[in-house]
Design a protein around this motif. Structure first.
Motif, PDB file in Angstrom:
ATOM      1  N   SER A 133       0.837  -1.198   0.000  1.00 11.05           N
ATOM      2  CA  SER A 133       0.000   0.000   0.000  1.00 11.05           C
ATOM      3  C   SER A 133       0.877   1.255   0.000  1.00 11.05           C
ATOM      4  CB  SER A 133      -0.886   0.009   1.242  1.00 11.05           C
ATOM      5  OG  SER A 133      -0.085   0.177   2.420  1.00 11.05           O
ATOM      6  N   GLU A 134       0.236   2.399  -0.104  1.00  7.26           N
ATOM      7  CA  GLU A 134       0.983   3.661  -0.043  1.00  7.26           C
ATOM      8  C   GLU A 134       1.631   3.836   1.329  1.00  7.26           C
ATOM      9  OE1 GLU A 134      -0.899   7.140  -1.519  1.00  7.26           O
ATOM     10  OE2 GLU A 134      -1.749   6.154  -3.277  1.00  7.26           O
ATOM     11  N   ASP A 135       0.958   3.397   2.386  1.00  5.36           N
ATOM     12  CA  ASP A 135       1.569   3.455   3.722  1.00  5.36           C
ATOM     13  C   ASP A 135       2.783   2.537   3.793  1.00  5.36           C
ATOM     14  OD1 ASP A 135      -0.279   5.292   4.616  1.00  5.36           O
ATOM     15  OD2 ASP A 135      -1.557   3.796   5.606  1.00  5.36           O
ATOM     16  N   ASP A 136       2.681   1.362   3.175  1.00  2.00           N
ATOM     17  CA  ASP A 136       3.830   0.450   3.131  1.00  2.00           C
ATOM     18  C   ASP A 136       5.004   1.100   2.402  1.00  2.00           C
ATOM     19  OD1 ASP A 136       2.343  -1.581   4.345  1.00  2.00           O
ATOM     20  OD2 ASP A 136       1.737  -2.465   2.430  1.00  2.00           O
ATOM     21  N   ILE A 137       4.715   1.750   1.291  1.00  2.00           N
ATOM     22  CA  ILE A 137       5.764   2.417   0.504  1.00  2.00           C
ATOM     23  C   ILE A 137       6.462   3.469   1.346  1.00  2.00           C
ATOM     24  CG2 ILE A 137       6.163   3.976  -1.441  1.00  2.00           C
ATOM     25  CD1 ILE A 137       3.968   2.451  -2.955  1.00  2.00           C
ATOM     26  N   ALA A 138       5.679   4.270   2.055  1.00  2.00           N
ATOM     27  CA  ALA A 138       6.264   5.330   2.893  1.00  2.00           C
ATOM     28  C   ALA A 138       7.146   4.731   3.982  1.00  2.00           C
ATOM     29  CB  ALA A 138       5.152   6.181   3.498  1.00  2.00           C
ATOM     30  N   LEU A 139       6.699   3.634   4.589  1.00  2.00           N
ATOM     31  CA  LEU A 139       7.491   2.996   5.645  1.00  2.00           C
ATOM     32  C   LEU A 139       8.784   2.429   5.075  1.00  2.00           C
ATOM     33  CD1 LEU A 139       7.993   1.935   8.448  1.00  2.00           C
ATOM     34  CD2 LEU A 139       6.412   0.038   7.981  1.00  2.00           C
ATOM     35  N   LEU A 140       8.704   1.734   3.951  1.00  2.00           N
ATOM     36  CA  LEU A 140       9.910   1.163   3.345  1.00  2.00           C
ATOM     37  C   LEU A 140      10.897   2.249   2.944  1.00  2.00           C
ATOM     38  CD1 LEU A 140       8.277  -1.611   1.129  1.00  2.00           C
ATOM     39  CD2 LEU A 140       9.634  -1.950   3.206  1.00  2.00           C
ATOM     40  N   ALA A 141      10.386   3.355   2.414  1.00  2.00           N
ATOM     41  CA  ALA A 141      11.269   4.460   2.034  1.00  2.00           C
ATOM     42  C   ALA A 141      11.945   5.064   3.270  1.00  2.00           C
ATOM     43  CB  ALA A 141      10.485   5.529   1.281  1.00  2.00           C
ATOM     44  N   SER A 142      11.217   5.148   4.359  1.00  2.00           N
ATOM     45  CA  SER A 142      11.761   5.797   5.564  1.00  2.00           C
ATOM     46  C   SER A 142      12.894   4.992   6.189  1.00  2.00           C
ATOM     47  CB  SER A 142      10.646   6.017   6.596  1.00  2.00           C
ATOM     48  OG  SER A 142      10.226   4.791   7.182  1.00  2.00           O
ATOM     49  N   VAL A 143      12.860   3.659   6.023  1.00  2.00           N
ATOM     50  CA  VAL A 143      13.919   2.826   6.621  1.00  2.00           C
ATOM     51  C   VAL A 143      15.035   2.517   5.631  1.00  2.00           C
ATOM     52  CG1 VAL A 143      12.354   1.817   8.313  1.00  2.00           C
ATOM     53  CG2 VAL A 143      12.683   0.672   6.108  1.00  2.00           C
ATOM     54  N   GLY A 144      14.867   2.913   4.350  1.00  2.00           N
ATOM     55  CA  GLY A 144      15.925   2.729   3.365  1.00  2.00           C
ATOM     56  C   GLY A 144      15.992   1.356   2.735  1.00  2.00           C
ATOM     57  N   SER A 145      14.919   0.568   2.839  1.00  2.00           N
ATOM     58  CA  SER A 145      14.909  -0.748   2.211  1.00  2.00           C
ATOM     59  C   SER A 145      14.686  -0.621   0.701  1.00  2.00           C
ATOM     60  CB  SER A 145      13.831  -1.633   2.838  1.00  2.00           C
ATOM     61  OG  SER A 145      14.105  -1.883   4.207  1.00  2.00           O
ATOM     62  N   THR A 146      14.780  -1.744   0.003  1.00  2.00           N
ATOM     63  CA  THR A 146      14.676  -1.768  -1.458  1.00  2.00           C
ATOM     64  C   THR A 146      13.529  -2.662  -1.899  1.00  2.00           C
ATOM     65  OG1 THR A 146      17.039  -1.360  -1.816  1.00  2.00           O
ATOM     66  CG2 THR A 146      15.850  -2.447  -3.604  1.00  2.00           C
ATOM     67  N   LEU A 147      12.774  -2.195  -2.891  1.00  2.00           N
ATOM     68  CA  LEU A 147      11.756  -3.004  -3.557  1.00  2.00           C
ATOM     69  C   LEU A 147      12.336  -3.505  -4.872  1.00  2.00           C
ATOM     70  CD1 LEU A 147       8.803  -4.004  -3.790  1.00  2.00           C
ATOM     71  CD2 LEU A 147       8.289  -1.837  -4.946  1.00  2.00           C
ATOM     72  N   VAL A 148      12.363  -4.817  -5.054  1.00  2.00           N
ATOM     73  CA  VAL A 148      12.903  -5.397  -6.293  1.00  2.00           C
ATOM     74  C   VAL A 148      11.737  -5.758  -7.215  1.00  2.00           C
ATOM     75  CG1 VAL A 148      14.374  -7.153  -7.311  1.00  2.00           C
ATOM     76  CG2 VAL A 148      14.861  -6.321  -5.002  1.00  2.00           C
ATOM     77  N   HIS A 149      11.691  -5.079  -8.349  1.00  2.00           N
ATOM     78  CA  HIS A 149      10.597  -5.241  -9.311  1.00  2.00           C
ATOM     79  C   HIS A 149      10.924  -6.382 -10.272  1.00  2.00           C
ATOM     80  CE1 HIS A 149       7.266  -4.361 -11.777  1.00  2.00           C
ATOM     81  NE2 HIS A 149       7.843  -3.591 -12.670  1.00  2.00           N
ATOM     82  N   ASN A 150       9.967  -7.304 -10.436  1.00  2.00           N
ATOM     83  CA  ASN A 150      10.142  -8.464 -11.324  1.00  2.00           C
ATOM     84  C   ASN A 150       8.967  -8.517 -12.300  1.00  2.00           C
ATOM     85  OD1 ASN A 150      12.451 -10.157  -9.827  1.00  2.00           O
ATOM     86  ND2 ASN A 150      11.078  -9.298  -8.299  1.00  2.00           N
ATOM     87  N   PRO A 151       8.957  -7.640 -13.299  1.00  2.00           N
ATOM     88  CA  PRO A 151       7.753  -7.483 -14.122  1.00  2.00           C
ATOM     89  C   PRO A 151       7.393  -8.705 -14.946  1.00  2.00           C
ATOM     90  CG  PRO A 151       9.600  -6.275 -15.087  1.00  2.00           C
ATOM     91  CD  PRO A 151      10.041  -6.732 -13.731  1.00  2.00           C
ATOM     92  N   VAL A 152       8.389  -9.450 -15.435  1.00  2.00           N
ATOM     93  CA  VAL A 152       8.080 -10.581 -16.306  1.00  2.00           C
ATOM     94  C   VAL A 152       7.324 -11.654 -15.535  1.00  2.00           C
ATOM     95  CG1 VAL A 152       9.003 -12.339 -17.842  1.00  2.00           C
ATOM     96  CG2 VAL A 152      10.101 -10.098 -17.736  1.00  2.00           C
ATOM     97  N   SER A 153       7.838 -12.050 -14.377  1.00  2.00           N
ATOM     98  CA  SER A 153       7.160 -13.108 -13.619  1.00  2.00           C
ATOM     99  C   SER A 153       5.829 -12.620 -13.077  1.00  2.00           C
ATOM    100  CB  SER A 153       8.055 -13.614 -12.482  1.00  2.00           C
ATOM    101  OG  SER A 153       8.265 -12.620 -11.512  1.00  2.00           O
TER     102      SER A 153
END
Length: 473
Positions: A271-291
């Motif tokens: 969610s958008e709240d999840d995105i904000a939390l992940l950004a605040s702690v400096g973690s990374t989202l790995v995008h896997n569009p094909v799968s």
């Protein structure tokens, strides 16, 4: 050894510029305007005319053993697809060696110089499996983060209302798995030679809190990458609410699992709240569009993540859900797929942004942002030289846009990892690809495995995730 690449096109601050690049040992020594670095007799000189030099991409999420399941499993939702993956996973150590070699070669020849292998390991032969993977990656010369897939909850626990399914015996306990990881780290973690061990709990859906938190403590104590699957499917989103009553992201944060060393594969249903939390702690989202497309998982909110300042990387995912390992294909889809999610075209990713995500973003994902991912003096020489004279990159319009948005094939002219040249004139210098192909050709998947399509859990999945459809049958 010194290598001078003269008058080569580079991407500097989002702009293509011709320049000279001097490599000394394992580092980039100098980046200067074209034809300004003087040559010396002891240097190897490479003419950069009609060439583009970029930092190597990072394949931010893959499963190397799935090379043997390429083209095997039909299009199914993740939960049903995964049942077939488990049923057909290779069990021979030499298959893991050649799976690593194949994954490394395909990544390298599509512009990648580093990868994260969220690696299946043979039960009871975990050390031997990791040894086979390490040997494969060292043979090719690519950087590799090997994060063994570990879980301490049974397969059925990964489904909403999984308690209704037959329960298999639980795997090893969290304590046993963490002790195993300590042994693997001690034996194989070898950063000086480009081999890194990460902690890789498969995901909250099949891991206890003790295992998730224990991996976080191990990552903190040993300064290791923490890599896990996260909210890949709608079923996992339902499961998180069923199990925790809160977002899976918030739960991982409460356990202390989210740090700048944490990379989370997929995140389709954050969610958008999840995105904000992940950004605040400096973690990374790995995008896997094909799968994500092949398995019908959905479209990850990549444009929202980028705008929120969340670090994003790109992965191919395993070949059982991709049927290839082509970084340029994954980057192209990452660039254009999300245009349909936002009508404001000013929010769409540009080719320049996509390259930065695949390089700088990928380097941060593997905890190496201070070593690689950028074409700058002092950084490790993890570089790829593209042949702009190749027919798939003609006519000479915008070469970066054509590399990202076109269909480039066989365009990697040269590649270096830590200053060691692995590709020259499009040919791999470290392993014999004919031998690789021979091994892939002569270890066919059995006919029984190739016919696997559905699984006893299908009825439960349809009842839980497709109740309106199931009620009509």
């Amino acid at each position: 050894m010194e290598t001078l690449i003269r008058s080569v096109l580079t991407l500097q601050n989002g702009t293509l510029e011709a320049g000279d690049v001097l490599l000394m040992g394992d580092r980039i020594h100098t980046v200067a305007p074209a034809n300004t670095i003087p040559t010396a007799p002891h240097q190897r000189i490479i003419d950069g005319t009609d060439r583009l030099l970029l930092p190597g991409f990072v394949n931010g999420h893959t499963h190397s053993s799935q090379v043997w399941q390429r083209g095997l499993i039909p299009q199914l939702p993740l939960e049903l697809w995964l049942a077939n993956v488990f049923d057909s996973t290779p069990q021979q150590l030499d298959q893991f060696y050649w799976g690593a070699v194949s994954t490394a070669v395909d990544t390298l020849l599509s512009g990648g110089t580093c990868l994260i292998d969220h690696a299946y390991v043979i039960p009871g032969q975990e050390m031997e499996t990791v040894d086979a993977l390490v040997r494969g990656y060292k043979a090719v010369g690519i950087r590799a983060v090997i994060a063994p897939l570990i879980q301490d909850l049974p397969f059925a626990s990964g489904f909403p209302k999984g308690c209704l399914l037959p329960q298999s015996a639980s795997p090893r306990s969290a304590a046993e798995l963490l002790a195993m990881m300590e042994a693997i780290i001690s034996e194989f973690h070898d950063p000086d030679n480009g081999i890194y061990i990460g902690v890789g709990p498969t995901g909250f859906h099949r891991c206890s809190d003790d295992l998730l938190a224990g991996c976080g403590e191990l990552s903190d104590r040993r300064d290791l990458c923490y890599h896990t699957h996260l909210l890949e499917t709608r079923a996992q989103q339902h499961l998180a609410q069923e199990r925790y009553g809160i977002s899976a992201v918030q739960h991982l944060h409460n356990l202390g699992c989210l740090t700048p060393r944490t990379s989370l594969a997929h995140g389709v249903w954050i969610s958008e709240d999840d995105i904000a939390l992940l950004a605040s702690v400096g973690s990374t989202l790995v995008h896997n569009p094909v799968s994500n497309l092949r398995l019908g998982s959905g479209l990850a909110p990549i444009l929202k993540a980028v705008r929120a300042g969340l670090n994003v990387a790109i992965g191919c995912d395993g070949a059982a859900s991709n049927d290839a390992q082509n970084m340029l294909e994954a980057i192209k889809l990452s660039t254009i797929l999300h245009n349909v999610t936002d009508s404001d075209y000013e929010h769409w990713l540009t080719p320049e942004q996509a390259v930065q995500i695949a390089t700088i973003g990928g380097a941060r994902a593997v905890n190496l942002g201070d070593r690689t991912g950028t074409l700058a003096p002092g950084m490790d020489a993890d570089l790829v030289l593209y042949n702009l004279d190749h027919p798939s990159l003609l006519p000479r319009t915008n070469p970066l846009q054509l590399l990202v948005l076109g269909r480039p094939t066989d365009v990697v002219d040269a590649a270096w990892v830590q200053g060691r040249q692995l590709v020259d004139q499009g040919q791999l210098l470290t392993v014999d690809t004919a031998t690789l192909h021979h091994n892939l050709r002569h270890q066919p998947v059995s006919r029984q495995e190739s016919q696997a399509q559905h699984h006893p859990v299908e009825a439960h999945y349809r009842a839980v995730m497709l109740p309106s459809v199931s009620s009509l049958q």
